[in-house]
Motif scaffolding. Structure first.
Motif, short mmCIF file in Angstrom:
data_model
loop_
_atom_site.label_atom_id
_atom_site.label_comp_id
_atom_site.label_asym_id
_atom_site.label_seq_id
_atom_site.Cartn_x
_atom_site.Cartn_y
_atom_site.Cartn_z
N PHE A 161 0.56 -1.17 0.04
CA PHE A 161 -0.14 0.07 0.07
C PHE A 161 1.16 1.10 0.06
N TYR A 162 2.36 0.72 0.43
CA TYR A 162 3.00 2.47 0.49
C TYR A 162 4.12 2.47 -0.91
N THR A 163 3.82 1.65 -1.41
CA THR A 163 4.16 2.08 -3.14
C THR A 163 2.62 2.70 -4.14
N LEU A 164 1.73 3.58 -3.74
CA LEU A 164 0.46 3.70 -4.67
C LEU A 164 1.05 5.49 -4.10
N GLY A 165 1.86 5.86 -3.51
CA GLY A 165 2.39 7.36 -3.83
C GLY A 165 2.78 7.92 -4.97
N SER A 166 4.25 6.47 -4.95
CA SER A 166 4.84 6.62 -6.14
C SER A 166 4.37 6.53 -7.65
N LEU A 195 -7.24 5.94 -4.37
CA LEU A 195 -6.05 4.63 -3.20
C LEU A 195 -4.92 5.55 -2.66
N HIS A 196 -4.01 6.10 -3.42
CA HIS A 196 -3.13 6.80 -2.05
C HIS A 196 -3.72 7.71 -1.61
N MET A 197 -4.66 8.80 -1.75
CA MET A 197 -5.48 8.84 0.05
C MET A 197 -5.75 8.68 0.56
N GLY A 198 -6.75 7.13 0.52
CA GLY A 198 -7.15 6.29 1.39
C GLY A 198 -6.22 5.68 1.93
N ARG A 199 -5.31 4.73 1.20
CA ARG A 199 -3.70 4.45 2.07
C ARG A 199 -3.71 5.20 3.20
N THR A 200 -3.43 6.83 2.88
CA THR A 200 -2.82 7.68 4.22
C THR A 200 -4.14 8.37 5.42
N PHE A 201 -5.04 7.94 4.73
CA PHE A 201 -5.90 7.96 5.70
C PHE A 201 -6.15 7.06 6.30
N PRO A 222 3.05 14.70 12.41
CA PRO A 222 3.97 16.20 12.04
C PRO A 222 3.40 16.37 10.93
N ARG A 223 2.21 15.39 10.22
CA ARG A 223 1.93 15.17 8.48
C ARG A 223 0.66 16.28 7.79
N GLU A 224 0.19 17.21 8.70
CA GLU A 224 -0.37 17.67 8.13
C GLU A 224 -1.02 18.50 6.93
N ILE A 243 -1.69 19.63 1.41
CA ILE A 243 -0.87 19.31 -0.21
C ILE A 243 -1.29 18.16 -1.06
N GLY A 244 -1.37 17.26 -0.16
CA GLY A 244 -1.66 16.30 -0.71
C GLY A 244 -3.66 16.39 -1.88
N VAL A 245 -4.13 16.96 -1.24
CA VAL A 245 -6.08 17.47 -1.29
C VAL A 245 -6.09 19.13 -2.41
N ALA A 258 7.25 19.72 -3.67
CA ALA A 258 6.86 19.95 -2.03
C ALA A 258 6.68 18.33 -1.29
N HIS A 259 5.25 18.17 -1.76
CA HIS A 259 5.08 16.77 -1.01
C HIS A 259 6.35 15.59 -0.70
N LEU A 260 6.67 14.99 -1.91
CA LEU A 260 8.25 14.74 -1.56
C LEU A 260 9.13 15.00 -0.13
N THR A 277 8.38 8.12 6.93
CA THR A 277 6.69 7.61 6.58
C THR A 277 6.42 7.14 7.72
N THR A 278 4.73 7.43 7.70
CA THR A 278 4.28 6.99 8.96
C THR A 278 4.03 4.91 9.25
N ALA A 279 4.03 4.67 10.35
CA ALA A 279 4.23 2.85 10.38
C ALA A 279 3.05 2.78 10.65
C1 HEM Z 1 -0.54 13.80 -7.77
C2 HEM Z 1 -0.53 13.11 -6.72
C3 HEM Z 1 -0.02 13.06 -5.88
C4 HEM Z 1 1.82 12.13 -5.51
C5 HEM Z 1 2.02 11.82 -6.62
C6 HEM Z 1 1.89 11.70 -4.61
C7 HEM Z 1 2.87 10.90 -3.66
C8 HEM Z 1 3.56 10.46 -2.61
C9 HEM Z 1 4.57 9.64 -2.42
C10 HEM Z 1 5.02 9.04 -3.45
C11 HEM Z 1 4.69 9.48 -1.68
C12 HEM Z 1 5.95 8.80 0.21
C13 HEM Z 1 5.29 6.95 -0.50
C14 HEM Z 1 3.71 6.82 0.30
O1 HEM Z 1 3.52 6.73 1.10
O2 HEM Z 1 3.35 6.26 -0.47
C15 HEM Z 1 3.29 10.30 0.00
C16 HEM Z 1 2.68 10.60 0.49
C17 HEM Z 1 2.22 10.78 1.16
N1 HEM Z 1 0.88 11.55 0.60
FE1 HEM Z 1 1.20 11.36 -1.13
N2 HEM Z 1 1.00 12.33 -3.59
C18 HEM Z 1 -0.13 12.63 -3.97
C19 HEM Z 1 -1.68 12.92 -3.75
C20 HEM Z 1 -1.48 12.60 -1.97
C21 HEM Z 1 -3.20 13.51 -1.95
C22 HEM Z 1 -4.46 13.31 -2.44
C23 HEM Z 1 -3.29 13.06 -0.26
C24 HEM Z 1 -4.33 13.31 0.44
C25 HEM Z 1 -4.46 14.36 0.58
C26 HEM Z 1 -1.79 12.80 -0.07
C27 HEM Z 1 -1.63 12.66 1.06
C28 HEM Z 1 0.07 12.34 1.49
C29 HEM Z 1 0.19 11.90 3.22
C30 HEM Z 1 0.06 12.65 4.56
C31 HEM Z 1 2.08 11.59 2.43
C32 HEM Z 1 2.69 10.65 4.36
C33 HEM Z 1 2.26 9.22 3.80
C34 HEM Z 1 3.19 8.59 5.19
O3 HEM Z 1 4.53 9.65 5.99
O4 HEM Z 1 3.20 7.44 5.17
N3 HEM Z 1 -0.58 12.89 -1.46
N4 HEM Z 1 3.22 10.72 -1.78
#
Ligand code: HEM
Length: 270
Positions: free
Chosen positions: A72-77, A139-145, A153-155, A160-162, A241-243, A251-253
């Motif tokens: 599930f942690y690969t969804l952001g990448s 799906l990535h938003m669901g995982r982080t939620f 400290p990740r508010e 930025i994600g929203v 900025a997000h990265l 990363t959150t456990a």
């Molecule tokens: C273009 C859209 C996005 C990209 C490319 C992106 C990319 C990433 C990546 C590569 C990570 C690190 C790996 C992971 O935890 O999956 C991450 C973490 C995170 N993302 Fe995103 N993200 C996006 C959208 C979002 C959205 C929509 C949200 C929530 C509203 C969000 C919230 C977070 C949070 C809170 C983390 C930290 C997770 C942790 O500490 O475990 N992101 N994101």
């Protein structure tokens, strides 16, 4: 007849003399293939000596990751990869696209699909890729939620994600009009009218999107500029900025991992 004494060989010019042995190669036995293998490392070293970028790359990539991280942690990448794929295929489509509301836009898309080499393939990748990116971002938003990664400290990273989520939706909405066929035209009219029903800013928003009171050529140019320039730039900057925050805060456990650690802690206290 007396033999003439043999003359000594003339000195070899320095440019033709064998180079001195390189460090790590005292016998001078490195073949051209060995040198070719080293070439990549030498280029990286050359750049690093002048920029010190390897420190930043190491800081970004070699991070401590908590126990229990999973797929599930690969969804952001994966979302980021979808964005990069959209950017690359979009550049190729932009080489042929014309934002011309009097038939040119439709014709340029028809040309890409039917006549350009691999055009249909690249267009298909961009079209299906947009749906893939929207699904992945949710799906990535669901995982982080569900993993509680939005908490202190990740508010800020959540906020930025929203914004990234909204921008991804804006990309889909503005891209849909570009083929300028019947479906694109009427679907976008519906979408703009829905925006117009929003409280307070709704009417201003729909006027802005149309580029005035009427839906027409300016609307297409406006959607094209938003889709091609404004939003991709914002997305790239905000993903950066997000990265940065992911690397800085770690990363959150997973929640069950935290529960286990708390249980272990309680046991050790007893
Ligand atoms: C273009 C859209 C996005 C990209 C490319 C992106 C990319 C990433 C990546 C590569 C990570 C690190 C790996 C992971 O935890 O999956 C991450 C973490 C995170 N993302 Fe995103 N993200 C996006 C959208 C979002 C959205 C929509 C949200 C929530 C509203 C969000 C919230 C977070 C949070 C809170 C983390 C930290 C997770 C942790 O500490 O475990 N992101 N994101």
């Amino acid at each position: 007849m007396a033999r003439r004494p043999k003359l000594p060989a003339p000195p070899v010019p320095s440019a033709l003399q064998a180079p001195p042995p390189r460090p790590g190669d005292p016998n001078g036995k490195l073949t051209p293939a060995d040198h070719a293998k080293e070439a990549g490392a030498s280029v990286v070293d050359w750049v690093d000596e002048r920029t010190s970028l390897s420190g930043a790359a190491r800081w970004m990539m070699f991070r401590k990751v908590p126990k229990g991280t999973n797929w599930f942690y690969t969804l952001g990448s994966a979302t980021m990869f979808a964005f990069l794929s959209q950017a690359v295929t979009g550049v190729f489509l932009a080489m042929y696209y014309r934002p011309d509301a009097s038939g040119g836009a439709y014709e340029s898309i028809r040309h890409v699909t039917n006549e350009v080499f691999l055009g249909q393939f690249v267009r298909g990748m961009h079209k299906w890729g947009s749906s893939v990116m929207v699904i992945l971002v949710f799906l990535h938003m669901g995982r982080t939620f569900f993993f509680g990664a939005y908490k202190y400290p990740r508010e800020l990273n959540w906020v930025i994600g929203v914004v990234l989520l909204i921008l991804t939706m804006v990309m889909s909405f503005t891209g849909y009009l570009l083929p300028f066929d019947q479906r694109a035209y009427w679907a976008t009219i519906v979408g703009v009218n829905i925006n117009g029903t929003g409280p307070l800013i709704g009417p201003y928003l729909s006027d802005f999107l149309r580029g005035g009171g009427e839906f027409g050529a300016t609307t297409l140019s406006r959607f094209y500029a938003i889709h091609m320039l404004l939003v991709p730039g914002l997305l790239a900057a905000l993903i950066g900025a997000h990265l940065y925050l992911v690397a800085k805060l770690g990363t959150t456990a997973p929640p069950w991992q935290k529960a286990e650690s708390r249980a272990e802690l309680r046991e050790s206290e007893v």
